[in-house]
Design a protein around this motif. Structure first.
Motif, PDB file in Angstrom:
ATOM      1  N   LEU A 248       0.859  -1.187   0.000  1.00 47.56           N
ATOM      2  CA  LEU A 248       0.000   0.000   0.000  1.00 47.56           C
ATOM      3  C   LEU A 248       0.894   1.236   0.000  1.00 47.56           C
ATOM      4  CD1 LEU A 248      -2.701   1.486   0.230  1.00 47.56           C
ATOM      5  CD2 LEU A 248      -2.560   1.188   2.715  1.00 47.56           C
ATOM      6  N   CYS A 249       0.785   2.052  -1.029  1.00 49.45           N
ATOM      7  CA  CYS A 249       1.585   3.264  -1.125  1.00 49.45           C
ATOM      8  C   CYS A 249       0.810   4.459  -0.556  1.00 49.45           C
ATOM      9  CB  CYS A 249       1.986   3.519  -2.573  1.00 49.45           C
ATOM     10  SG  CYS A 249       2.991   2.178  -3.278  1.00 49.45           S
ATOM     11  N   LEU A 280       1.943  -4.591   3.449  1.00 43.77           N
ATOM     12  CA  LEU A 280       3.024  -3.668   3.764  1.00 43.77           C
ATOM     13  C   LEU A 280       2.490  -2.238   3.652  1.00 43.77           C
ATOM     14  CD1 LEU A 280       5.833  -5.477   1.753  1.00 43.77           C
ATOM     15  CD2 LEU A 280       5.711  -5.300   4.236  1.00 43.77           C
ATOM     16  N   VAL A 281       2.604  -1.474   4.730  1.00 45.43           N
ATOM     17  CA  VAL A 281       1.990  -0.151   4.845  1.00 45.43           C
ATOM     18  C   VAL A 281       3.043   0.837   5.342  1.00 45.43           C
ATOM     19  CG1 VAL A 281       0.147   1.158   6.000  1.00 45.43           C
ATOM     20  CG2 VAL A 281      -0.215  -1.244   5.420  1.00 45.43           C
ATOM     21  N   PRO A 282       3.020   2.104   4.880  1.00 48.59           N
ATOM     22  CA  PRO A 282       3.923   3.107   5.471  1.00 48.59           C
ATOM     23  C   PRO A 282       3.831   3.053   6.995  1.00 48.59           C
ATOM     24  CG  PRO A 282       2.836   4.045   3.565  1.00 48.59           C
ATOM     25  CD  PRO A 282       2.212   2.692   3.794  1.00 48.59           C
ATOM     26  N   ARG A 283       4.989   3.047   7.654  1.00 49.67           N
ATOM     27  CA  ARG A 283       5.036   2.726   9.080  1.00 49.67           C
ATOM     28  C   ARG A 283       4.106   3.587   9.926  1.00 49.67           C
ATOM     29  NH1 ARG A 283       8.282  -0.645  11.237  1.00 49.67           N
ATOM     30  NH2 ARG A 283       9.749  -0.522   9.490  1.00 49.67           N
ATOM     31  N   GLY A 378       4.712  -2.563   8.863  1.00 47.28           N
ATOM     32  CA  GLY A 378       5.129  -1.220   8.493  1.00 47.28           C
ATOM     33  C   GLY A 378       6.431  -1.215   7.717  1.00 47.28           C
ATOM     34  N   TYR A 379       6.565  -0.242   6.782  1.00 49.49           N
ATOM     35  CA  TYR A 379       7.832  -0.045   6.076  1.00 49.49           C
ATOM     36  C   TYR A 379       8.157   1.447   6.033  1.00 49.49           C
ATOM     37  CZ  TYR A 379       5.206   1.337   1.813  1.00 49.49           C
ATOM     38  OH  TYR A 379       4.390   1.972   0.906  1.00 49.49           O
ATOM     39  N   ASP A 383      11.898   1.107  -1.052  1.00 44.09           N
ATOM     40  CA  ASP A 383      13.041   0.187  -1.104  1.00 44.09           C
ATOM     41  C   ASP A 383      12.946  -0.857   0.006  1.00 44.09           C
ATOM     42  OD1 ASP A 383      14.152   1.438  -3.273  1.00 44.09           O
ATOM     43  OD2 ASP A 383      15.584   2.622  -2.121  1.00 44.09           O
ATOM     44  N   ASP A 384      12.542  -0.417   1.204  1.00 44.97           N
ATOM     45  CA  ASP A 384      12.390  -1.364   2.318  1.00 44.97           C
ATOM     46  C   ASP A 384      11.317  -2.403   1.999  1.00 44.97           C
ATOM     47  OD1 ASP A 384      14.317  -0.067   3.813  1.00 44.97           O
ATOM     48  OD2 ASP A 384      12.869   1.250   4.801  1.00 44.97           O
ATOM     49  N   ALA A 385      10.187  -1.957   1.437  1.00 47.03           N
ATOM     50  CA  ALA A 385       9.102  -2.882   1.091  1.00 47.03           C
ATOM     51  C   ALA A 385       9.563  -3.887   0.040  1.00 47.03           C
ATOM     52  CB  ALA A 385       7.892  -2.104   0.591  1.00 47.03           C
ATOM     53  N   ILE A 386      10.288  -3.402  -0.962  1.00 49.73           N
ATOM     54  CA  ILE A 386      10.773  -4.290  -2.023  1.00 49.73           C
ATOM     55  C   ILE A 386      11.773  -5.297  -1.455  1.00 49.73           C
ATOM     56  CG2 ILE A 386      12.179  -4.340  -4.120  1.00 49.73           C
ATOM     57  CD1 ILE A 386      10.798  -1.703  -4.926  1.00 49.73           C
TER      58      ILE A 386
END
Length: 492
Positions: A248-249, A280-283, A378-379, A383-386
Motif C-alpha cells: 500500500l503506497c 506492507l503499509v507506510p510505518r 510497516g515499512y 526500497d524497504d518494502a521491495i
C-alpha cells in the motif's frame, strides 16, 4: 518412505491434507494402471480429436455444470460446513463456464498451424508449428476450489485434444464423489475419468507415466510430485502458492484500499491461493490502516455465526492451525483486532483477524496463512518494502495500491511473482487471456486460455523443403559452391 512424503505436519501448506481414505469409503481403490492403459489405447486407436469433437466435449462439460449447478453449490457447501453460495457461483461456476466460453471462441484459431520464418540458407522452404495433443493428462486437484481447479485444467486439456485422469481432494469427499458421478455420465472413461482415494492413491497417481501432470498444492508436496514425475520424465505444471504480499503506497486512499483488500482476503474465508497474505503499509499508517481494515471486515461480515455469506474453515485441523497462529502471535506481543463471536467456533468459522506488531519469525509470517488472518507490517520506504518481498520466496501473486506510474513500474521491475493485480486483489487470476502460474517456489508453468492450450499441447516444428531447394548440393566432397555459401553466410 519412498515416493511422495505427504506429511501435513512437516511444514506443508494448508492446501495439503493428511490424505486418508474416508471412513465411509468401502469400495476398492481403482486400478490406475488399467485406466491409464485404457486411455492410452484410445489415443493409439483414434488419434487426435477433430475440432468438432473438441467443441462437443467442451459443450458437454459446460452443460454438465449448468444442469447441476444447484447440486454442486449445495455439495460444496456441505463439504466446507458452510460456503457462501454466491462465492461458489462467482469463483467456481462462473469461472468454469467463462473459461469454456473463452476457449470455445478461440479454439479454431489456436489449432491452426502457425507459420514461422525459414533461415535464408535453407530456402526455398516453409516452416510451421503444429499443435498436437500430448496424450494423457493427469490432474491432481486441491480442496479449496474443487470445481475451478479441476474443471479449469480439464477444459484446456480437452481443448488440446487430450485424454484426462483426475484425482480430486478427499477433503471435499461429497464434491469429489459428485464430480466422479457427473464426469462418468458425461464422458466415456477412456476420454475422462475421476479417481478418488487417500494418500496411497495420490502417491500412486503421481508416479504414473502421464504425458503431463498438473498439480495444485504446496511447495513442499510440489517438490515430491516433481521427484515422482521425474522418474518417468513426465513434464509437470505446479501451481503452488506462498505468501502473496500487498504494498500500500501513501498516495492511494487508505480506506478504499482497506475495503478492496478485505473483499479479496476474506473471500472463501481466506482459503485462496492468491489471497493477500500480508500488507506492507507506510510505518506511520500501520495502526490507522489496521483499524480501517477491521472496519471494512465488519461492514462485509457484521456477524459470523449463522451468516451464510461467511465460509467455514475446511477442517478441524486447519481451524486449529489458524487458531494456533493467532495465539502464538498474541503471546509474542502482537495486537489482535478480531470480530468477536462466541458462537463462530461451533460452525468452524474463524472471524476476520487483523494483526499488528507481529515478530518476524512468527509462524504467521513464515507459513502461507490460507485463512482470514492479516498481518499488517510497516515499512519506511519503497526500497524497504521491495527488500522485504525479495528476501522471501517468490510469491504466486503481488498486489500494489498506487496511482503513481513510476512507483508501480519500480515495484514491478524490481520484484518477481507469478501474477500481479494493481489497485485490486486476485482479479488477474480470473482473466482467461492472462497466463496463471507461479515462479520459483510458487510454481512452474502456467495455464488459462491460450497458454493452457499450448501447455497441454506438443508444439511440433515442421519444415517443408521446396522441390527446387539446392541444400543437398552443399555436401562432401566440399567444393567451390560449399565455400561460397559459407563465406556468404559468415559474412566473409
Amino acid at each position: 518412505m519412498s515416493g511422495l512424503d505427504i506429511d501435513p505436519l512437516a511444514g506443508v501448506s494448508p492446501k495439503e491434507t493428511p490424505m486418508k481414505f474416508s471412513p465411509d469409503q468401502t469400495e476398492m481403490p481403482p486400478d490406475l494402471h488399467a485406466l491409464l492403459a485404457l486411455q492410452r489405447d484410445d489415443v493409439r486407436r483414434h488419434g487426435a480429436p477433430s475440432y468438432a469433437q473438441r467443441i462437443a466435449a467442451l459443450d458437454a462439460l459446460s452443460n454438465m455444470v449448468k444442469q447441476h449447478r444447484h447440486e454442486l453449490v449445495r455439495t460444496i457447501s456441505a463439504d466446507f460446513g458452510n460456503r457462501a453460495a454466491t462465492e461458489t457461483e462467482l469463483s467456481e461456476l462462473m469461472s468454469v463456464r467463462n473459461g469454456i466460453k473463452h476457449v470455445r471462441t478461440h479454439l479454431k484459431s489456436w489449432m491452426r498451424p502457425q507459420r514461422r520464418k525459414v533461415g535464408i540458407a535453407f530456402r526455398p522452404a516453409s516452416a510451421q508449428i503444429v499443435y498436437q495433443p500430448l496424450g494423457v493428462i493427469g490432474i491432481l486437484a486441491p480442496w479449496n476450489y474443487p470445481l475451478t481447479l479441476t474443471l479449469g485444467p480439464l477444459t484446456e486439456a480437452l481443448a488440446a485434444g487430450n485424454r484426462v485422469m483426475i484425482k480430486p481432494s478427499e477433503l471435499t469427499p461429497r464434491t469429489s464423489a459428485l464430480l466422479g458421478k457427473l464426469i462418468g455420465e458425461t464422458f466415456p472413461v477412456e476420454q475422462v475419468t475421476v479417481v478418488t482415494g487417500g494418500p496411497d492413491l495420490a502417491e500412486a497417481f503421481c508416479t504414473l507415466p502421464f504425458d503431463h501432470l498438473l498439480f495444485t498444492g504446496s511447495t513442499h508436496v510440489g517438490r515430491q510430485v516433481m521427484i515422482a514425475a521425474a522418474r518417468n520424465l513426465t513434464p509437470v505444471t505446479l501451481e503452488l502458492g506462498g505468501k502473496s504480499p500487498v504494498v500500500l503506497c501513501r498516495d492511494y486512499p487508505l480506506r478504499k484500499a482497506a475495503r478492496i483488500i478485505a473483499i479479496g482476503k476474506f473471500f472463501n474465508a481466506g482459503q485462496t491461493c492468491v489471497a493477500p497474505d500480508y500488507v506492507l503499509v507506510p510505518r506511520d499508517l500501520t495502526e490507522t490502516f489496521a483499524d480501517a481494515l477491521f472496519d471494512a471486515a465488519r461492514e462485509l461480515y457484521p456477524t459470523i455465526a449463522g451468516n451464510d455469506d461467511y465460509t467455514s474453515i475446511i477442517s478441524d485441523r486447519h481451524y486449529r492451525r489458524l487458531a494456533g497462529m493467532i495465539d502464538e502471535a498474541e503471546s509474542t506481543g502482537a495486537k489482535i483486532r478480531q470480530i468477536a463471536d462466541v458462537h463462530a467456533a461451533a460452525e468452524r468459522k474463524i472471524p476476520p483477524a487483523i494483526l499488528t506488531g507481529v515478530v518476524a519469525d512468527a509462524t504467521i509470517m513464515r507459513d502461507e496463512i490460507f485463512g482470514p488472518l492479516v498481518p499488517v507490517v510497516g515499512y519506511d520506504s519503497l526500497d524497504d518494502a521491495i527488500n522485504f518481498i525479495n528476501n522471501r520466496p517468490k510469491p504466486l501473486a503481488l498486489y500494489c495500491f498506487s496511482h503513481r506510474c513510476a512507483v508501480i513500474a519500480d515495484l514491478l521491475e524490481r520484484t518477481r511473482s507469478g501474477g500481479v493485480t494493481v489497485n485490486g486483489t486476485m482479479l488477474h487470476a480470473a482473466q482467461e487471456d492472462l497466463p496463471f502460474g507461479g515462479v520459483g517456489e510458487s510454481g512452474t508453468g502456467a495455464y488459462h486460455g491460450y497458454d493452457g492450450f499450448v501447455r497441454m499441447s506438443h508444439s511440433r516444428g515442421v519444415l517443408r523443403v521446396n522441390r527446387f531447394n539446392m541444400f543437398d548440393r552443399v555436401a562432401a566432397p566440399y567444393g567451390k559452391l560449399s565455400r561460397l555459401v559459407t563465406r556468404i553466410m559468415l559474412g566473409k
